[in-house]
Design a protein around this motif. Structure first.
Motif, PDB file in Angstrom:
ATOM      1  N   ALA A  44       0.296   5.701  -3.873  1.00  0.00           N
ATOM      2  CA  ALA A  44      -0.942   5.037  -3.494  1.00  0.00           C
ATOM      3  C   ALA A  44      -1.500   4.265  -4.692  1.00  0.00           C
ATOM      4  O   ALA A  44      -1.118   4.491  -5.840  1.00  0.00           O
ATOM      5  N   ASP A  87      -1.939   5.796   2.236  1.00  0.00           N
ATOM      6  CA  ASP A  87      -3.308   5.616   2.711  1.00  0.00           C
ATOM      7  C   ASP A  87      -3.588   4.196   3.178  1.00  0.00           C
ATOM      8  O   ASP A  87      -4.702   3.910   3.658  1.00  0.00           O
ATOM      9  N   GLN A  88      -2.598   3.277   3.014  1.00  0.00           N
ATOM     10  CA  GLN A  88      -2.737   1.877   3.454  1.00  0.00           C
ATOM     11  C   GLN A  88      -3.924   1.178   2.790  1.00  0.00           C
ATOM     12  O   GLN A  88      -4.582   0.329   3.387  1.00  0.00           O
ATOM     13  N   ARG A 120       5.078   7.279  -0.277  1.00  0.00           N
ATOM     14  CA  ARG A 120       5.619   6.706   0.960  1.00  0.00           C
ATOM     15  C   ARG A 120       7.095   6.383   0.722  1.00  0.00           C
ATOM     16  O   ARG A 120       7.425   5.522  -0.094  1.00  0.00           O
ATOM     17  N   PRO A 150       0.822  -1.213   0.000  1.00  0.00           N
ATOM     18  CA  PRO A 150       0.000   0.000   0.000  1.00  0.00           C
ATOM     19  C   PRO A 150       0.853   1.259   0.000  1.00  0.00           C
ATOM     20  O   PRO A 150       2.062   1.236   0.254  1.00  0.00           O
ATOM     21  N   GLY A 151       0.209   2.389  -0.285  1.00  0.00           N
ATOM     22  CA  GLY A 151       0.856   3.687  -0.194  1.00  0.00           C
ATOM     23  C   GLY A 151       0.638   4.293   1.177  1.00  0.00           C
ATOM     24  O   GLY A 151       0.456   3.588   2.173  1.00  0.00           O
ATOM     25  N   GLN A 211      -1.831  11.650  -3.904  1.00  0.00           N
ATOM     26  CA  GLN A 211      -1.355  11.631  -2.534  1.00  0.00           C
ATOM     27  C   GLN A 211       0.175  11.568  -2.527  1.00  0.00           C
ATOM     28  O   GLN A 211       0.788  11.093  -3.486  1.00  0.00           O
TER      29      GLN A 211
END
Length: 559
Positions: free
Chosen positions: A133, A87-88, A115, A84-85, A112
Motif C-alpha cells: 500500500a 486498499d486501492q 497485493r 494502488p495496494g 497492510q
C-alpha cells in the motif's frame, strides 16, 4: 490586506519542520541537505563501528520531517505512483501528499498485506510480485534513507545491483578487468540463487540488519492477498517493496570478503585467481582450475547461503571455460585465440538480441494501421534504450545486424500498406537520405517530422568504474584523486575548446574553473584526455568537479 503565505521554519538539527500547511512551500533543497547531513554522520559512525550512535542517528532521521517529506515525494513521483495496494488508495493531490507526511508515525503504524500479482519470466514461468500500500511504501522509503548509508558502507566492493551510482556496465567492466589479461583465470563459476527474494530467512534478517527490529518484523510478517484470501509470509522479502533490494544485498554482502579470506590474492603465479562479481542474485566466481571451483569454492558458497536460508539454483549454476564463453547481464563474455595470444570480447548475447528483435517485430505487427510518425515514436525509445545499454561492449557488428533486421521489418510494414504501389513511390513516401544513408524511415507526427534512429548511431565505447563523483569515466595512466591538485583555467582561443594545461604555474583550482563554465552545462562537461601534444585519445561525459588529471595528460573541455 493580503494574507502572507505559510512560512517554513527549519530545525537546526534537521529533526522536524514546523508550520508547513502547503505541499508547494516545502524547501526540498533544505530537506535534502538535512537528510544528507544525517546520512553522512551515519556513515562515519558505521566506519567507527559505533552502533549505538548509528541507531540514534537512524531514529533521528526516521522521525524528521525532512525524511518523511522525501519519502512521500519518492513514492508519489515514481513510475508506480498510480498503482494502488490492497486498499486501492493513491496520493495524487498535494493535500493528500501533505497529510501523508504527518501520517507516517511509527507508534500506531500497522502494515497492510501485499497485493500479489505475477509477471512472466524468460523461461516461461511466472515471478510473484507483491505491491505494498502507499503508506507502507512511504514507510519503507523513510527507513531506507536511514539504512542505505549503512548498506553502502558495509557492502562488498564488487556488488553492483540495486546500488546508487553503479550499473550493469560497471559489472561488465569488472568482468573485463578480471578476465581480460593473458594470465587471467580460465574457469568461471556462474552462480544463481534460487528464489532469492522469496527464501531469505526472517530470523537471519532480524538478527543482522541494523535497523529498528519491530518495524522490520512488521513488514516481513505482513502477508499477502491473492484472490481475496490472506496468506502468511514465513520467509523472504516481498519483490516489489522499496526496501527489499537493499535487504537482499545486505544478506549477500560478505560473500566476496569470505572468498578473499580463504583465497587471498598473491603476486606470484601460483595463486588461486579467485575473483568475484555480483549483480543482485547473479554472480560470477573465477578460478584457476575447474576442480578448485567445484571442490573448494562452491561448497563455501553453499554453506554461506545455507545460513541465510538460501541455496544455489541447480539448473543455472554451472562452471564454464572462458573460451566457451558465458552470458552475463545480457552480454556474452568470451576469449578468442588470435595467434599465440587470446583476446577477450564482450558482445551482446544472442538471447538478448533475439528478445530485442522479437519486441520490435511485435510493436510493428501490432501497429499495422498506425501512421509512420507514430510508429517511429513507439520504436525509437526501444531502439535507443537497447543500444545505449550495449554500446559499452563490442557492439558494432551486432548493431549493424540489428539495423538490417529492423529495416526488413519496416519494409514488410510498408509493403503491406501499399501493395499496389511501385518501389519508387514507397521509397519517396517513407524513406529519405541523411548523412549518406538513403533508407532512413521517416514520417509526420504532431506536425513534426520524425526519423527512425539506428542502433549504430549510439557509438560504442568502454567505461571504467570510479569511486566518487567521476563515475564511469576512462582515463589513462595510474591516476587517482590523490593526484588531483590545482590547475590554471584558460579560456578557449580557437573553436569551442578550453583546456586546463599541466605545468608548474597553477593558480585557480578546478572547482573555481568550473564556475566559469556556462550554467547550461550544470556541472558536467565532455572531457577529452590526450598526451602532451594534445592528441585526442578518449572522450567521456562526466562530472567535472575533480577530474583525475596529472602532469602527463591534459584535460580538454568542449564548451
Amino acid at each position: 490586506m493580503t494574507a502572507e503565505p505559510p512560512t517554513l521554519e527549519v530545525d537546526p538539527v534537521g529533526a522536524s519542520f514546523h508550520g508547513v500547511t502547503d505541499w508547494s512551500v516545502i524547501d526540498w533543497q533544505q530537506a535534502n541537505h538535512n537528510v544528507r547531513r544525517l546520512q553522512t554522520r551515519i556513515v562515519k559512525a558505521t566506519k567507527e563501528k559505533r552502533w549505538g550512535k548509528v541507531k540514534a542517528l537512524q531514529r533521528l532521521l526516521t522521525h524528521s520531517f525532512s525524511g518523511k517529506a522525501l519519502a512521500v515525494r519518492r513514492v508519489t513521483e515514481n513510475q508506480g505512483k498510480n498503482t494502488p495496494g490492497v486498499d486501492q488508495v493513491t496520493w495524487n493531490t498535494p493535500q493528500k501528499k501533505l497529510q501523508a507526511i504527518y501520517s507516517l508515525r511509527q507508534r500506531d503504524y500497522r502494515p497492510q498485506p501485499l497485493r500479489r500479482i505475477y509477471i512472466p519470466k524468460k523461461n516461461g514461468k511466472k515471478r510473484p510480485l507483491g505491491i505494498p500500500a502507499m503508506k507502507c511504501r512511504a514507510m519503507q522509503a523513510l527507513y531506507l534513507l536511514a539504512l542505505d548509508p549503512v548498506a553502502e558502507t558495509t557492502a562488498d566492493p564488487n556488488s553492483y545491483g540495486f546500488r546508487p551510482g553503479r550499473s550493469t556496465a560497471d559489472a561488465i567492466e569488472q568482468c573485463f578487468c578480471a578476465l581480460g589479461k593473458q594470465q587471467s583465470p580460465q574457469w568461471i563459476l556462474e552462480g544463481d540463487i534460487a528464489g532469492c527474494f522469496d527464501a531469505i530467512s526472517h530470523e537471519w534478517l532480524l538478527a543482522h540488519i541494523p535497523m529498528e527490529k519491530a518495524m522490520l518484523k512488521k513488514w516481513l510478517k505482513a502477508g499477502y492477498m491473492e484472490q481475496h484470501s490472506l496468506y502468511p509470509t514465513e520467509a523472504g522479502t516481498p519483490q516489489g517493496g522499496i526496501i527489499s533490494p537493499v535487504l537482499a544485498n545486505m544478506t549477500l554482502d560478505g560473500l566476496e570478503r569470505m572468498l578473499i579470506q580463504h583465497f587471498p590474492k598473491v603476486k606470484t603465479s601460483g595463486g588461486a585467481l579467485v575473483n568475484f562479481v555480483r549483480y543482485a542474485d547473479d554472480f560470477l566466481v573465477t578460478g584457476r582450475t575447474k576442480e578448485l571451483l567445484e571442490q573448494e569454492v562452491k561448497p563455501l558458497i553453499e554453506e554461506f547461503l545455507r545460513e541465510r536460508g538460501l541455496q544455489l539454483s541447480a539448473e543455472k549454476t554451472i562452471i564454464t571455460h572462458i573460451e566457451d564463453g558465458f552470458d552475463f547481464l545480457g552480454q556474452n563474455v568470451r576469449k578468442y585465440q588470435t595467434g599465440k595470444r587470446h583476446k577477450l570480447l564482450i558482445t551482446p548475447s544472442k538471447k538478448n538480441v533475439k528478445a530485442f528483435l522479437e519486441k520490435i517485430r511485435e510493436v510493428v505487427k501490432a501497429n499495422k494501421a498506425l501512421p509512420a510518425g507514430k510508429l517511429i515514436a513507439k520504436l525509437n525509445p526501444i531502439i535507443r534504450g537497447w543500444a545505449n545499454y550495449h554500446r559499452h561492449a563490442v557492439s558494432t557488428k551486432a548493431f549493424s545486424s540489428v539495423d538490417a533486421m529492423i529495416y526488413q521489418a519496416i519494409r514488410r510494414w510498408v509493403n503491406r500498406r501499399h501493395r499496389g504501389k511501385s518501389e519508387a513511390w514507397k521509397m519517396k513516401k517513407y524513406f529519405t537520405t541523411m548523412q549518406g544513408d538513403n533508407w532512413v524511415f521517416f514520417g509526420m507526427a504532431e506536425e513534426h517530422t520524425r526519423y527512425l534512429i539506428r542502433a549504430q548511431a549510439c557509438r560504442s565505447y568502454d567505461t571504467s568504474k570510479f569511486k566518487g563523483k567521476l563515475t564511469r569515466m576512462t582515463w589513462h595512466g595510474k591516476t587517482t584523486l590523490k593526484n588531483v591538485s590545482t590547475f590554471r583555467w584558460q579560456r578557449p582561443s580557437k573553436g569551442n575548446t578550453g583546456c586546463i594545461p599541466s605545468g608548474k604555474n597553477r593558480k585557480d583550482s578546478v572547482q573555481s574553473a568550473t564556475k566559469r563554465l556556462p550554467r547550461s552545462l550544470a556541472g558536467t562537461a565532455i572531457i577529452f584526455f590526450g598526451d602532451q601534444e594534445g592528441e585526442q585519445t578518449q572522450r567521456r561525459t562526466a562530472c567535472f568537479s575533480t577530474p583525475p588529471v596529472t602532469n602527463k595528460f591534459i584535460a580538454k573541455v568542449r564548451l
